[in-house]
Design an enzyme around this catalytic site. Structure first.
Site, PDB file in Angstrom:
ATOM      1  N   HIS A 155       0.845  -1.206   0.000  1.00 13.73           N
ATOM      2  CA  HIS A 155       0.000   0.000   0.000  1.00 13.73           C
ATOM      3  C   HIS A 155       0.875   1.249   0.000  1.00 13.73           C
ATOM      4  O   HIS A 155       2.064   1.190   0.295  1.00 13.73           O
ATOM      5  CB  HIS A 155      -0.901   0.039   1.248  1.00 13.73           C
ATOM      6  CG  HIS A 155      -2.112  -0.830   1.136  1.00 13.73           C
ATOM      7  ND1 HIS A 155      -2.066  -2.180   1.414  1.00 13.73           N
ATOM      8  CD2 HIS A 155      -3.387  -0.561   0.757  1.00 13.73           C
ATOM      9  CE1 HIS A 155      -3.279  -2.695   1.218  1.00 13.73           C
ATOM     10  NE2 HIS A 155      -4.092  -1.733   0.811  1.00 13.73           N
ATOM     11  N   LYS A 159      -0.402   4.798   4.645  1.00 20.62           N
ATOM     12  CA  LYS A 159      -1.230   3.826   5.389  1.00 20.62           C
ATOM     13  C   LYS A 159      -0.648   3.619   6.790  1.00 20.62           C
ATOM     14  O   LYS A 159       0.560   3.448   6.937  1.00 20.62           O
ATOM     15  CB  LYS A 159      -1.315   2.504   4.618  1.00 20.62           C
ATOM     16  CG  LYS A 159      -2.285   1.526   5.251  1.00 20.62           C
ATOM     17  CD  LYS A 159      -2.700   0.429   4.303  1.00 20.62           C
ATOM     18  CE  LYS A 159      -3.608  -0.577   4.987  1.00 20.62           C
ATOM     19  NZ  LYS A 159      -4.886   0.044   5.409  1.00 20.62           N
ATOM     20  N   GLY A 165      -6.259  -4.519   6.366  1.00 19.20           N
ATOM     21  CA  GLY A 165      -7.488  -5.242   6.704  1.00 19.20           C
ATOM     22  C   GLY A 165      -7.812  -6.283   5.650  1.00 19.20           C
ATOM     23  O   GLY A 165      -8.331  -7.371   5.955  1.00 19.20           O
TER      24      GLY A 165
HETATM   25  P1  NAD Z   1      -7.571   9.371   5.201  1.00 24.21           P
HETATM   26  O1  NAD Z   1      -6.601   9.663   6.317  1.00 24.21           O
HETATM   27  O2  NAD Z   1      -7.331   9.983   3.862  1.00 24.21           O
HETATM   28  O3  NAD Z   1      -9.068   9.819   5.659  1.00 24.21           O
HETATM   29  C1  NAD Z   1      -9.584   9.680   6.954  1.00 24.21           C
HETATM   30  C2  NAD Z   1     -10.417  10.928   7.239  1.00 24.21           C
HETATM   31  O4  NAD Z   1     -11.113  10.758   8.476  1.00 24.21           O
HETATM   32  C3  NAD Z   1      -9.539  12.193   7.379  1.00 24.21           C
HETATM   33  O5  NAD Z   1     -10.023  13.202   6.502  1.00 24.21           O
HETATM   34  C4  NAD Z   1      -9.728  12.577   8.845  1.00 24.21           C
HETATM   35  O6  NAD Z   1      -9.662  13.991   9.076  1.00 24.21           O
HETATM   36  C5  NAD Z   1     -11.125  12.026   9.106  1.00 24.21           C
HETATM   37  N1  NAD Z   1     -11.432  11.894  10.536  1.00 24.21           N
HETATM   38  C6  NAD Z   1     -10.639  11.471  11.545  1.00 24.21           C
HETATM   39  N2  NAD Z   1     -11.294  11.549  12.727  1.00 24.21           N
HETATM   40  C7  NAD Z   1     -12.539  12.021  12.446  1.00 24.21           C
HETATM   41  C8  NAD Z   1     -13.674  12.315  13.232  1.00 24.21           C
HETATM   42  N3  NAD Z   1     -13.669  12.165  14.569  1.00 24.21           N
HETATM   43  N4  NAD Z   1     -14.783  12.774  12.605  1.00 24.21           N
HETATM   44  C9  NAD Z   1     -14.822  12.945  11.266  1.00 24.21           C
HETATM   45  N5  NAD Z   1     -13.758  12.708  10.456  1.00 24.21           N
HETATM   46  C10 NAD Z   1     -12.639  12.240  11.059  1.00 24.21           C
HETATM   47  O7  NAD Z   1      -7.657   7.799   5.105  1.00 24.21           O
HETATM   48  P2  NAD Z   1      -8.272   6.907   3.912  1.00 24.21           P
HETATM   49  O8  NAD Z   1      -7.176   6.478   2.993  1.00 24.21           O
HETATM   50  O9  NAD Z   1      -9.477   7.573   3.368  1.00 24.21           O
HETATM   51  O10 NAD Z   1      -8.672   5.574   4.732  1.00 24.21           O
HETATM   52  C11 NAD Z   1      -9.572   5.652   5.833  1.00 24.21           C
HETATM   53  C12 NAD Z   1      -9.768   4.268   6.417  1.00 24.21           C
HETATM   54  O11 NAD Z   1     -10.447   3.433   5.458  1.00 24.21           O
HETATM   55  C13 NAD Z   1      -8.469   3.516   6.761  1.00 24.21           C
HETATM   56  O12 NAD Z   1      -8.688   2.732   7.920  1.00 24.21           O
HETATM   57  C14 NAD Z   1      -8.250   2.621   5.551  1.00 24.21           C
HETATM   58  O13 NAD Z   1      -7.471   1.477   5.817  1.00 24.21           O
HETATM   59  C15 NAD Z   1      -9.687   2.248   5.259  1.00 24.21           C
HETATM   60  N6  NAD Z   1      -9.945   1.787   3.889  1.00 24.21           N
HETATM   61  C16 NAD Z   1     -10.815   0.760   3.765  1.00 24.21           C
HETATM   62  C17 NAD Z   1     -11.170   0.308   2.502  1.00 24.21           C
HETATM   63  C18 NAD Z   1     -12.207  -0.784   2.396  1.00 24.21           C
HETATM   64  O14 NAD Z   1     -12.557  -1.166   1.253  1.00 24.21           O
HETATM   65  N7  NAD Z   1     -12.731  -1.282   3.518  1.00 24.21           N
HETATM   66  C19 NAD Z   1     -10.623   0.910   1.356  1.00 24.21           C
HETATM   67  C20 NAD Z   1      -9.736   1.971   1.521  1.00 24.21           C
HETATM   68  C21 NAD Z   1      -9.412   2.418   2.802  1.00 24.21           C
END
Ligand code: NAD
Length: 267
Positions: A155, A159, A165
């Site tokens: 990744h 990350k 996951g």
């Molecule tokens: P990112 O850091 O770009 O985005 C996370 C966002 O959440 C940020 O903008 C942050 O400010 C916000 N945030 C944090 N605390 C908050 C709160 N209390 N209230 C509102 N917003 C809040 O990360 P990302 O790349 O978008 O990934 C996010 C999560 O999703 C990670 O855990 C990643 O591993 C997961 N993910 C899962 C999948 C899936 O298919 N399940 C796919 C991609 C990413």
């Protein structure tokens, strides 16, 4: 019926993709979005993704968002996901959660919410990866323990959790195929004098670098052959598309914790 979808963490990498997916999908509208207090509060959700304003702005009150949404999609961080799952339970709002790196305590809050509200949780929302989970389970069930199972993932450099996951989901599928609990056979990292590989172990290896969205390979190797199945994501749109599909699928469902296999009708 039009489904009102709320997005917590709407300015994140995934949050922005979900905004675009909701705007492009028939049958749903944007109920709103939240972010951590800071720069994006008050911004229009359309402008946040480089589109025309849509008249809905970023807030910082999760309870208000859950109350005004039919379903909320969460790709944030574990500490925030705990608060969001509690808000889903309190407001009775359907919930889609994709945040990874959750500790057992975090998962317990989601499990509790899912007893009251219909919830989809998936380590990966792509159709291809969910087929990879199904294939992994099937292959692991067919091949004996003389085939060593290893899961390799790569990744982007931002990350924060490892293994991904999705890699853990592949490990869980392999362990289920062999009818053993993953925790009994997982080897999450190797360093130094490790000794020879134990029979039946399921190994993980993690690479981090650049902008890689998500590559996963599961390998089955014995002394004579190696079977590898690989999935490579080239757009976060596959996760956002799956999450919105899950959000629409949840309408009218009974409370419970569902996975993407349920949404996609995979065994
Ligand atoms: P990112 O850091 O770009 O985005 C996370 C966002 O959440 C940020 O903008 C942050 O400010 C916000 N945030 C944090 N605390 C908050 C709160 N209390 N209230 C509102 N917003 C809040 O990360 P990302 O790349 O978008 O990934 C996010 C999560 O999703 C990670 O855990 C990643 O591993 C997961 N993910 C899962 C999948 C899936 O298919 N399940 C796919 C991609 C990413």
């Amino acid at each position: 019926m039009t489904v009102a979808i709320g997005i917590v963490g709407c300015a994140g990498r995934m949050g922005r993709m979900v905004i675009q997916e909701v705007l492009a999908t028939e049958g749903c509208i944007l109920a709103g979005g939240t972010e951590m207090s800071g720069g994006h509060i008050g911004s229009d959700l359309g402008s946040l993704v480089g589109m025309d304003p849509v008249g809905v702005s970023v807030g910082d009150d999760p309870h208000a968002l859950f109350s005004s949404s039919d379903v909320v999609i969460d790709f944030t961080v574990p500490a925030a996901t705990r608060l969001h799952a509690a808000a889903a339970e309190k407001t009775g709002t359907a919930y889609v959660v994709g945040t990874t790196g959750l500790a057992p305590d975090d998962q317990a809050v989601i499990d509790s919410a899912a007893q009251k509200v219909p919830t989809v949780q998936a380590p990966n929302f792509s159709v291809g990866v969910n087929l990879l989970f199904a294939l992994t389970k099937q292959v692991a069930a067919k091949l004996g323990t003389d085939y060593d199972i290893e899961v390799l993932e790569m990744h982007h450099r931002h990350k924060v959790d490892a293994p991904s996951g999705t890699a853990l989901g592949i490990g869980q599928a392999a362990a289920a195929g062999r009818d053993v609990p993953l925790d009994d056979v997982a080897r999450y990292a190797r360093e130094g004098q490790t000794g020879p590989r134990a029979t039946g172990e399921i190994g993980f290896a993690t690479l981090r670098g650049g902008g890689v969205i998500g590559d996963h390979t599961v390998m089955f190797s014995n002394e004579a052959e190696r079977l590898e199945v690989t999935h490579k994501a080239s757009s976060r749109g596959i996760f956002a598309g799956g999450a919105v599909r899950a959000a629409l699928w949840l309408q009218g469902k009974d409370p419970g914790l569902y996975g993407m296999a349920d949404v996609l009708g995979l065994d």
